[in-house]
Scaffold this motif. Structure first.
Motif, PDB file in Angstrom:
ATOM      1  N   SER A 114       0.495  -1.499   0.273  1.00 21.48           N
ATOM      2  CA  SER A 114      -0.281  -0.199   0.151  1.00 21.48           C
ATOM      3  C   SER A 114       0.643   1.085   0.144  1.00 21.48           C
ATOM      4  CB  SER A 114      -1.042   0.058   1.945  1.00 21.48           C
ATOM      5  OG  SER A 114      -0.163   0.285   2.304  1.00 21.48           O
ATOM      6  N   ASN A 115       2.370   0.945  -0.199  1.00 20.86           N
ATOM      7  CA  ASN A 115       3.329   2.490   0.376  1.00 20.86           C
ATOM      8  C   ASN A 115       4.032   2.078  -0.351  1.00 20.86           C
ATOM      9  OD1 ASN A 115       3.794   2.282   2.692  1.00 20.86           O
ATOM     10  ND2 ASN A 115       2.554   1.804   3.347  1.00 20.86           N
ATOM     11  N   CYS A 116       5.085   2.853  -0.262  1.00 24.03           N
ATOM     12  CA  CYS A 116       6.741   2.516  -0.858  1.00 24.03           C
ATOM     13  C   CYS A 116       7.234   2.363   0.193  1.00 24.03           C
ATOM     14  CB  CYS A 116       6.933   4.022  -1.691  1.00 24.03           C
ATOM     15  SG  CYS A 116       6.117   4.906  -3.074  1.00 24.03           S
ATOM     16  N   GLN A 117       7.239   2.456   0.749  1.00 22.13           N
ATOM     17  CA  GLN A 117       8.046   2.374   2.670  1.00 22.13           C
ATOM     18  C   GLN A 117       7.865   0.178   2.704  1.00 22.13           C
ATOM     19  OE1 GLN A 117      10.418   4.196   3.883  1.00 22.13           O
ATOM     20  NE2 GLN A 117      11.114   1.127   4.443  1.00 22.13           N
ATOM     21  N   GLU A 118       6.369  -0.096   2.973  1.00 19.60           N
ATOM     22  CA  GLU A 118       6.984  -1.630   2.717  1.00 19.60           C
ATOM     23  C   GLU A 118       6.969  -2.619   1.188  1.00 19.60           C
ATOM     24  OE1 GLU A 118       2.375  -1.910   2.743  1.00 19.60           O
ATOM     25  OE2 GLU A 118       1.902  -1.916   4.710  1.00 19.60           O
ATOM     26  N   ALA A 119       7.389  -1.288   0.121  1.00 12.88           N
ATOM     27  CA  ALA A 119       7.689  -2.014  -0.976  1.00 12.88           C
ATOM     28  C   ALA A 119       9.342  -2.251  -0.624  1.00 12.88           C
ATOM     29  CB  ALA A 119       7.252  -1.286  -2.554  1.00 12.88           C
ATOM     30  N   LEU A 120      10.013  -1.102  -0.246  1.00 18.43           N
ATOM     31  CA  LEU A 120      11.891  -1.295   0.032  1.00 18.43           C
ATOM     32  C   LEU A 120      11.881  -2.230   1.110  1.00 18.43           C
ATOM     33  CD1 LEU A 120      11.963   3.327  -0.144  1.00 18.43           C
ATOM     34  CD2 LEU A 120      13.213   1.096  -1.161  1.00 18.43           C
ATOM     35  N   ASP A 121      10.786  -2.336   2.289  1.00 15.26           N
ATOM     36  CA  ASP A 121      11.376  -3.092   3.175  1.00 15.26           C
ATOM     37  C   ASP A 121      11.758  -4.538   2.902  1.00 15.26           C
ATOM     38  OD1 ASP A 121      11.400  -1.529   5.081  1.00 15.26           O
ATOM     39  OD2 ASP A 121       9.127  -1.953   5.738  1.00 15.26           O
TER      40      ASP A 121
END
Length: 210
Positions: free
Chosen positions: A34-41
């Motif tokens: 749902s957001n870029c930070q989750e994808a970055l993790d």
């Protein structure tokens, strides 16, 4: 199989695109966020997909900011924008930051799948209205400058514009992938762009490639 992750904050649409990707024979959704930070993790845990489908308006980091952050993890990531935003400024910003294509959400499902496959092969898929705006932007922003590209850089720029990736270019020119990567960085710097899509658009606009 082409591994795809989705970064989209609208739950219903995210689930719809996930189902669409998984319905295709050659595609597999390995993550939906749902957001870029989750994808970055996810990326920082060593999960590197072939394609990232990325919206622009997201909570926290915007999709435009996310492009740069994702490419810091792996500069070879292929990022395909999937968004409702079709204004020229956002399109240009996405391409100059390193996006490999720009598809609007009103695109039919079959074309979205085709765009993902096209991008995975080194293509630069655009929705028709977006392609027109890209062309108009570069026509309207011609710069009277000499890029001072070397003959080798011109060769590589032509191959990039033909849709070849670094490995294929290296094989074609009998040089290492590292050497190709160095030349591509120099090409981007001289053309004042930050990605293959923007470099190709500008090269075509300026008549640098056929």
């Amino acid at each position: 199989m082409i591994d795809v992750i989705i970064v989209e904050d609208q739950t219903l649409y995210r689930d719809e695109i996930k189902r669409l990707i998984n319905s295709a024979d050659d595609l597999k959704c390995t993550g939906a966020f749902s957001n870029c930070q989750e994808a970055l993790d996810f990326l920082n845990d060593g999960n590197i997909p072939d394609i990232i489908l990325l919206d622009i308006k997201l909570p926290g980091l915007s999709g435009l900011e996310g492009i740069s952050r994702f490419l810091e993890v792996d500069e070879n990531l292929v990022i395909l924008m999937l968004t409702i935003h079709d204004d020229s400024e956002k399109i240009y910003s996405a391409l100059t930051r390193g996006a490999h294509g720009y598809i609007l959400k009103n695109t039919e499902g079959k074309r979205i799948i085709e765009s993902v496959i096209e991008a995975s092969k080194g293509g630069l898929p655009f929705s028709p209205s977006v392609a027109l705006k890209v062309q108009q932007f570069f026509i309207g922003s011609k710069e009277d400058e000499k890029y001072n590209l070397s003959s080798r850089e011109m060769e590589i720029l032509q191959l990039l514009s033909n849709g070849l990736k670094k490995k294929a270019i290296a094989g074609r020119l009998f040089i290492s992938i590292e050497t190709v990567a160095t030349h591509i960085k120099n090409i981007y710097k001289k053309l004042h762009v930050h990605g293959a899509a923007a470099a190709t658009a500008k090269a075509i606009r300026e008549g640098l490639v056929k």
